[in-house]
Design a protein around this motif. Structure first.
Motif, PDB file in Angstrom:
ATOM      1  N   THR A  50       0.840  -1.195   0.000  1.00 12.70           N
ATOM      2  CA  THR A  50       0.000   0.000   0.000  1.00 12.70           C
ATOM      3  C   THR A  50       0.880   1.252   0.000  1.00 12.70           C
ATOM      4  O   THR A  50       2.075   1.194   0.316  1.00 12.70           O
ATOM      5  N   ALA A  51       0.272   2.353  -0.337  1.00 12.82           N
ATOM      6  CA  ALA A  51       0.987   3.633  -0.299  1.00 12.82           C
ATOM      7  C   ALA A  51       1.431   3.945   1.130  1.00 12.82           C
ATOM      8  O   ALA A  51       2.517   4.507   1.347  1.00 12.82           O
ATOM      9  N   ILE A  52       0.630   3.558   2.100  1.00 14.85           N
ATOM     10  CA  ILE A  52       0.978   3.798   3.509  1.00 14.85           C
ATOM     11  C   ILE A  52       2.224   2.998   3.885  1.00 14.85           C
ATOM     12  O   ILE A  52       3.114   3.510   4.572  1.00 14.85           O
ATOM     13  N   GLU A  53       2.297   1.739   3.442  1.00  7.15           N
ATOM     14  CA  GLU A  53       3.486   0.913   3.722  1.00  7.15           C
ATOM     15  C   GLU A  53       4.734   1.517   3.077  1.00  7.15           C
ATOM     16  O   GLU A  53       5.796   1.565   3.700  1.00  7.15           O
ATOM     17  N   LEU A  54       4.586   1.978   1.841  1.00  9.47           N
ATOM     18  CA  LEU A  54       5.715   2.590   1.138  1.00  9.47           C
ATOM     19  C   LEU A  54       6.157   3.872   1.842  1.00  9.47           C
ATOM     20  O   LEU A  54       7.357   4.096   2.047  1.00  9.47           O
ATOM     21  N   LYS A  55       5.200   4.685   2.249  1.00  4.44           N
ATOM     22  CA  LYS A  55       5.518   5.920   2.963  1.00  4.44           C
ATOM     23  C   LYS A  55       6.195   5.620   4.296  1.00  4.44           C
ATOM     24  O   LYS A  55       7.189   6.267   4.652  1.00  4.44           O
ATOM     25  N   SER A  56       5.717   4.638   5.024  1.00  3.23           N
ATOM     26  CA  SER A  56       6.318   4.262   6.306  1.00  3.23           C
ATOM     27  C   SER A  56       7.756   3.809   6.115  1.00  3.23           C
ATOM     28  O   SER A  56       8.637   4.157   6.910  1.00  3.23           O
TER      29      SER A  56
END
Length: 116
Positions: A50-56
């Motif tokens: 997810t974009a959230i995983e990539l951002k994290s």
């Protein structure tokens, strides 16, 4: 996951043994990736994130870079920009190059650029 599991290092800094652990982990990850490309030509197992995983992950990487910058800061507000590393079976040690050698290195690089 490896970076997140070792996040405590961001507060304490790397010991020589932890530095070796990271070097080995990253070296093996790179080798595995390269070997997978050679064997399967980008046809291996892919995982959606997810974009959230990539951002994290990106935020965590920046924290590791910030720790490296902090570890190389000097009392005069500048930074150690050249370091010497030594590998042993269990550790990787880092020493800062002394100022006199840095000045000599910069002079040699400047002269070699002028000669071109």
């Amino acid at each position: 996951r490896f970076f997140a599991e070792n996040k405590k290092i961001l507060e304490t800094g790397f010991s020589d043994n932890e530095r070796r652990l990271f070097a080995d982990y990253l070296g093996n990850a790179g080798s595995n990736y390269r070997n997978g490309i050679c064997e399967k030509s980008f046809c291996g197992i892919k995982k959606e994130i997810t974009a959230i995983e990539l951002k994290s992950f990106a935020v965590l990487c920046i924290q590791y870079m910030d720790q490296s910058i902090k570890a190389n800061s000097r009392e005069d507000g500048l930074y150690h920009s050249y370091n010497l590393i030594s590998f042993s079976d269990e550790s990787v040690s880092v020493r800062h190059l002394c100022q006199c050698l840095k000045i000599c290195l910069i002079a040699v690089l400047w002269i070699s650029q002028k000669a071109k």
